[in-house]
Design a protein around this motif. Structure first.
Motif, PDB file in Angstrom:
ATOM      1  N   UNK A  51       0.989  -1.437   0.210  1.00  0.00           N
ATOM      2  CA  UNK A  51      -0.063  -0.027   0.087  1.00  0.00           C
ATOM      3  C   UNK A  51       0.732   1.289   0.093  1.00  0.00           C
ATOM      4  N   UNK A  52       2.126   1.128   0.539  1.00  0.00           N
ATOM      5  CA  UNK A  52       2.997   2.373   0.721  1.00  0.00           C
ATOM      6  C   UNK A  52       3.398   2.545  -0.650  1.00  0.00           C
ATOM      7  N   UNK A  53       3.710   1.406  -1.573  1.00  0.00           N
ATOM      8  CA  UNK A  53       4.173   1.729  -2.879  1.00  0.00           C
ATOM      9  C   UNK A  53       3.331   2.150  -3.691  1.00  0.00           C
ATOM     10  N   UNK A  54       1.941   1.730  -3.468  1.00  0.00           N
ATOM     11  CA  UNK A  54       0.930   2.435  -4.329  1.00  0.00           C
ATOM     12  C   UNK A  54       0.643   3.882  -4.218  1.00  0.00           C
ATOM     13  N   UNK A  55       1.259   4.688  -3.095  1.00  0.00           N
ATOM     14  CA  UNK A  55       1.240   5.868  -2.818  1.00  0.00           C
ATOM     15  C   UNK A  55       2.195   6.687  -3.836  1.00  0.00           C
ATOM     16  N   UNK A  56       3.141   6.105  -4.146  1.00  0.00           N
ATOM     17  CA  UNK A  56       4.003   6.903  -5.255  1.00  0.00           C
ATOM     18  C   UNK A  56       4.988   7.929  -4.750  1.00  0.00           C
ATOM     19  N   UNK A  57       4.347   8.749  -3.637  1.00  0.00           N
ATOM     20  CA  UNK A  57       5.075   9.788  -3.149  1.00  0.00           C
ATOM     21  C   UNK A  57       4.709  10.228  -1.899  1.00  0.00           C
ATOM     22  N   UNK A  58       5.264  10.973  -1.134  1.00  0.00           N
ATOM     23  CA  UNK A  58       4.863  11.285   0.337  1.00  0.00           C
ATOM     24  C   UNK A  58       4.192  12.568  -0.014  1.00  0.00           C
ATOM     25  N   UNK A  59       3.147  12.840   0.865  1.00  0.00           N
ATOM     26  CA  UNK A  59       2.330  14.035   0.649  1.00  0.00           C
ATOM     27  C   UNK A  59       2.973  15.330   1.231  1.00  0.00           C
TER      28      UNK A  59
END
Length: 194
Positions: A51-59
């Protein structure tokens, strides 16, 4: 004809949009385990990593962004516009997994005085692109540190392949030893007269 928006409907629309953005701009909370010793912890870490990989970037709201003038070529743009972006985030932030923190402290991005990660970008002449680049770098640093501790069990096919490779290696080694032994036996002086 476009319907007129009242103040109340505008506030409701804005609140809904803000809630949706908050949902979009969050990262998954990692499992609260310091080590990944048992399989249950490993599975939880794998789910979090996907799920962290799916985020692609840090907000943007999870890091502190600072801007400064970029160095290098660029003419007046470099001298006038603050396009270099530095993203700073504390290592003990809740979205960084406990098991990865020890590894993050050893990276070159770690700043000991503030106990934080500092990632900067001045690759582009655009501040917005540099923001995206630095947030992407921060994401990659945390993901690499978290991946180092997650192991996966080999499948039955992989185990069989490794066993076959080990067996072939042992056979080649035994054959080479036998050939070398035969050469040395031929060189021995048994039966020679002096």
């Amino acid at each position: 004809m476009i319907p007129r928006t009242t103040r109340e409907s505008w506030y409701a629309l804005t609140a809904t949009w803000t809630r949706k953005c908050r949902l979009i701009h969050t990262l998954p909370i990692p499992p609260s385990t310091a080590s990944l010793s048992c399989t249950k912890d490993q599975e939880g870490a794998k789910v979090w990593l996907r799920s962290f990989e799916d985020a692609k970037t840090v907000p943007k709201n999870l890091v502190e962004l600072t801007f400064s003038r970029s160095s290098g070529p660029g003419g007046q743009n470099v001298n006038k516009v603050e396009t270099k972006v530095s993203a700073r985030c504390r290592v003990d932030a809740p979205w960084i997994p406990l098991w990865a923190r020890e590894s993050l402290v050893k990276t070159p991005y770690y700043v000991k005085t503030s106990h934080s990660l500092l990632v900067s970008s001045s690759a582009s002449r655009s501040q917005a692109r540099n923001i995206d680049d630095s947030l992407g770098k921060m994401h990659a640093v945390v993901m690499d540190a978290a991946k180092n501790f997650i192991t996966s069990e080999p499948s039955a096919e992989q185990r069989q392949r490794v066993a076959n490779l080990e067996k072939a290696h042992d056979n080649r080694r035994r054959l080479a030893k036998d050939q070398r032994s035969a050469v040395k036996k031929m060189r021995s002086n048994k039966g020679w007269s002096e």
